[in-house]
Design a protein around this motif. Structure first.
Motif, short mmCIF file in Angstrom:
data_model
loop_
_atom_site.label_atom_id
_atom_site.label_comp_id
_atom_site.label_asym_id
_atom_site.label_seq_id
_atom_site.Cartn_x
_atom_site.Cartn_y
_atom_site.Cartn_z
N LYS A 278 0.86 -1.17 0.00
CA LYS A 278 0.00 0.00 0.00
C LYS A 278 0.90 1.23 0.00
O LYS A 278 1.95 1.22 0.63
CB LYS A 278 -0.89 0.01 1.24
N PRO A 279 0.51 2.30 -0.72
CA PRO A 279 1.37 3.49 -0.74
C PRO A 279 1.78 3.98 0.64
O PRO A 279 2.94 4.31 0.87
CB PRO A 279 0.50 4.51 -1.47
N ALA A 280 0.83 3.99 1.58
CA ALA A 280 1.14 4.47 2.93
C ALA A 280 2.22 3.62 3.58
O ALA A 280 3.10 4.15 4.29
CB ALA A 280 -0.11 4.49 3.79
N ASP A 281 2.18 2.31 3.36
CA ASP A 281 3.20 1.42 3.93
C ASP A 281 4.56 1.67 3.30
O ASP A 281 5.58 1.71 3.99
CB ASP A 281 2.80 -0.04 3.75
N LEU A 282 4.58 1.83 1.98
CA LEU A 282 5.86 2.11 1.32
C LEU A 282 6.42 3.44 1.78
O LEU A 282 7.62 3.53 2.08
CB LEU A 282 5.69 2.11 -0.19
N TYR A 283 5.57 4.46 1.88
CA TYR A 283 6.06 5.77 2.29
C TYR A 283 6.65 5.71 3.70
O TYR A 283 7.71 6.29 3.97
CB TYR A 283 4.94 6.81 2.25
N ARG A 284 6.00 4.98 4.60
CA ARG A 284 6.53 4.90 5.96
C ARG A 284 7.86 4.14 5.98
O ARG A 284 8.78 4.50 6.70
CB ARG A 284 5.54 4.24 6.91
N ASN A 285 7.97 3.11 5.16
CA ASN A 285 9.22 2.37 5.09
C ASN A 285 10.35 3.21 4.49
O ASN A 285 11.51 3.12 4.92
CB ASN A 285 9.03 1.09 4.27
N MET A 286 10.02 4.04 3.51
CA MET A 286 11.02 4.95 2.94
C MET A 286 11.47 5.95 4.00
O MET A 286 12.67 6.22 4.16
CB MET A 286 10.43 5.69 1.74
N ARG A 287 10.51 6.49 4.71
CA ARG A 287 10.82 7.47 5.75
C ARG A 287 11.62 6.83 6.89
O ARG A 287 12.54 7.45 7.43
CB ARG A 287 9.52 8.06 6.30
N ALA A 288 11.27 5.61 7.26
CA ALA A 288 12.01 4.93 8.32
C ALA A 288 13.46 4.70 7.90
O ALA A 288 14.38 4.82 8.72
CB ALA A 288 11.33 3.60 8.66
N ALA A 289 13.67 4.38 6.64
CA ALA A 289 15.05 4.23 6.15
C ALA A 289 15.79 5.57 6.20
O ALA A 289 16.99 5.62 6.49
CB ALA A 289 15.05 3.68 4.73
N ALA A 290 15.06 6.66 5.94
CA ALA A 290 15.67 7.98 6.07
C ALA A 290 16.05 8.25 7.52
O ALA A 290 17.09 8.85 7.80
CB ALA A 290 14.71 9.05 5.55
N GLU A 291 15.23 7.78 8.46
CA GLU A 291 15.59 7.94 9.87
C GLU A 291 16.87 7.18 10.20
O GLU A 291 17.68 7.62 11.02
CB GLU A 291 14.46 7.47 10.78
N SER A 292 17.07 6.04 9.56
CA SER A 292 18.27 5.24 9.83
C SER A 292 19.55 5.93 9.39
O SER A 292 20.64 5.59 9.85
CB SER A 292 18.17 3.89 9.11
N GLY A 293 19.42 6.92 8.48
CA GLY A 293 20.58 7.53 7.87
C GLY A 293 21.07 6.79 6.65
O GLY A 293 21.76 7.37 5.80
N TRP A 294 20.71 5.52 6.52
CA TRP A 294 21.13 4.70 5.37
C TRP A 294 20.06 4.78 4.29
O TRP A 294 19.40 3.77 3.98
CB TRP A 294 21.33 3.25 5.79
#
Length: 522
Positions: A278-294
């Motif tokens: 779902k777009p919302a799930d992908l967006y959150r996963n993208m954002r979470a990766a941004a939080e990781s710095g990686w």
């Protein structure tokens, strides 16, 4: 903009924070979407960082009145109503002949900022000076700053180090956490929690009282990452917390928003069209990766190669949990300094439990390294990466584990210019062949903690050489480096290679001093 004082009651305590100010996407809505999707600016970060020439409400009123007219020109409208940020916030030309040390020392001043903002911009003002990474990164970044501060300390710029700590404490007190950066569109997430290391660095510069002075903020950061954990049932996750089947609590990367990243809006929307998520799930996963710095790496990808398979929130990451272990030990130490033995013991017990859980779920006897744990699949990730050295940096591994990690780093990750981040070449910037200053430093110091000085020295000297050689050729220090091809320029990711560069400068100067490398003049 008026900010409302909100009482936040968390599982570990109570504190106050301001409501989040509006982001550019919230201010400009349909206009923001149009600008980003039509790629009015080549870099998706440009418009979120732009300054409005008049009140956002008036801009939007005119946009809604004009947008459907046959002669409407979006590009012209945007340029009439917004000032784009300077394409290069560090217009500085180095004197290569003066040497790399002079270059770094001068850049500290070039990269230093005193936060100010025009009403309606995304920049969050800070009360004290800070150092930006450079290039398109025109604001302070959380985990970058620790590695920058290592160099500032080496340059005896102690006031700037203390100012940085004060700014991050201010952000915690104001918003409940340290955001990714001091932009409104970064407020929905944090970054790897290095604040405790910053406070320790300040304590070494001044005295141990810094651990007591900043104890309230250390506790608030801990509460932010642990929020919701007490009520969580085994096999479930909420926000940054995962409760595993045996009841252990470990952390994951997470973002409170499930919308496209404003600074990479078009990229996220297009990626969502390829994904089965779902777009919302992908967006959150993208954002979470941004939080990781990686952001981004094969590490987060279910198939190890395609960004649309990103699954960051399904993973319990090694590095984050090592940082949380360290935060728990620093909080314990702060209580010891206050003479509160009961609370000190409580936080040390939390740290011991986390260490045991990390070794249970993330140590892989097959690959002989630490790996991320997929809590949804109840299986370890098959993709190894250099975060396996974080437990060495924080002295969480036993000697046998440390020796096995050392062998793996030497056999799999060691390259001509340092250590690679992963073993895969995907075109993502946190994969081979790129190397990054913070991960070199963590690896080097982690190896030294276990007396693996020979390999640590090789990595340090190779990294120093890559940096100094590049400087002699270009007069710049860069965000990342190609470690495998002599003279090649690092690439991958969503934006061009940036120079400046805060954490590269900091780590390089620290290593040059540690290893007695002069960085000779040309």
């Amino acid at each position: 903009m008026r900010k409302i004082l909100v009482l936040l009651i968390l599982n570990c305590g109570v504190y106050f924070a301001h409501a989040q100010p509006k982001t550019p996407a919230q201010l400009y809505g349909e206009l923001f979407n149009a600008v980003q999707m039509q790629k009015i600016y080549p870099d998706g970060k440009t418009f979120p960082d732009a300054s409005p020439r008049r009140a956002p409400e008036k801009i939007m009123k005119d946009y809604m009145a004009q947008k459907d007219k046959p002669d409407f020109n979006l590009d012209a409208f945007v340029k009439q109503n917004f000032n784009a940020p300077a394409t290069n916030s560090t217009p500085f030309k180095s004197d290569v002949n003066a040497g790399i040390r002079k270059h770094i020392d001068t850049l500290w001043t070039v990269l230093q900022r005193v936060a100010d903002t025009v009403k309606g911009t995304s920049l969050i003002p800070l009360p004290h000076s800070y150092v930006v990474p450079g290039g398109r990164f025109r604001e302070v970044y959380y985990w970058d700053s620790y590695f920058t501060m290592l160099g500032l300390a080496q340059s005896h710029r102690y006031k700037v180090v203390e100012d940085e700590v004060k700014n991050f404490a201010y952000l915690i007190d104001t918003y409940g956490h340290i955001p990714n950066g001091n932009r409104t569109y970064y407020l929905s997430r944090s970054q790897p929690p290095f604040f405790a290391l910053m406070v320790e660095l300040l304590a070494k510069i001044k005295d141990q009282k810094a651990l007591v002075t900043y104890q309230p903020e250390l506790l608030k950061e801990y509460q932010y990452f642990m929020h919701g954990g007490d009520a969580l049932k085994p096999g479930n996750a909420t926000e940054h917390i995962v409760r595993l089947d045996d009841g252990s609590l470990l952390n994951r990367y997470y973002d409170a928003s499930d919308q496209p990243r404003e600074e990479s809006y078009r990229e996220d929307v297009l990626e969502s069209k390829k994904s089965e998520q779902k777009p919302a799930d992908l967006y959150r996963n993208m954002r979470a990766a941004a939080e990781s710095g990686w952001d981004f790496s094969s590490r987060w990808l279910a198939d190890g190669k395609n960004l649309y398979t990103i699954q960051t929130t399904n993973l319990v990451p090694v590095d984050l949990n090592c940082l949380m272990y360290h935060l728990e030990t620093v909080i314990a130490k702060s209580y010891q300094l206050k003479g509160n033995k009961k609370s000190a013991a409580l936080y040390m017990a939390k740290a011991y439990k986390r260490k045991a859980a990390l070794n249970k779920y993330c140590w892989d006897n097959t690959t002989n390294c630490y790996v991320d744990y997929n809590w949804k699949r109840k299986a370890q990730s098959p993709l190894i990466n250099i975060s396996t050295t974080f437990p060495l940096y924080f002295a969480m591994a036993d000697m046998d584990q440390a020796l096995k990690v050392t062998a793996l780093v030497n056999n799999k990750f060691l390259q001509a210019g340092g250590v690679s981040t992963t073993l895969l070449k995907t075109g993502q910037q946190w994969d081979r062949p790129n190397g990054w200053a913070p991960l070199q430093y963590i690896t080097i110091m982690g190896l030294k903690n276990y007396h693996q000085d020979s390999l640590a020295n090789v990595i340090a000297l190779r990294w120093i050489k890559v940096n100094t050689t590049g400087f002699k050729q270009t007069g710049k220090l860069l965000e990342k480096y190609d470690l495998e091809s002599h003279g090649a320029i690092a690439g991958g990711g969503e934006y061009p290679l940036q120079d400046g560069f805060g954490w590269t400068n900091g780590v390089l100067l620290k290593l040059m001093n540690d290893y007695g490398v002069e960085g000779e003049k040309r």
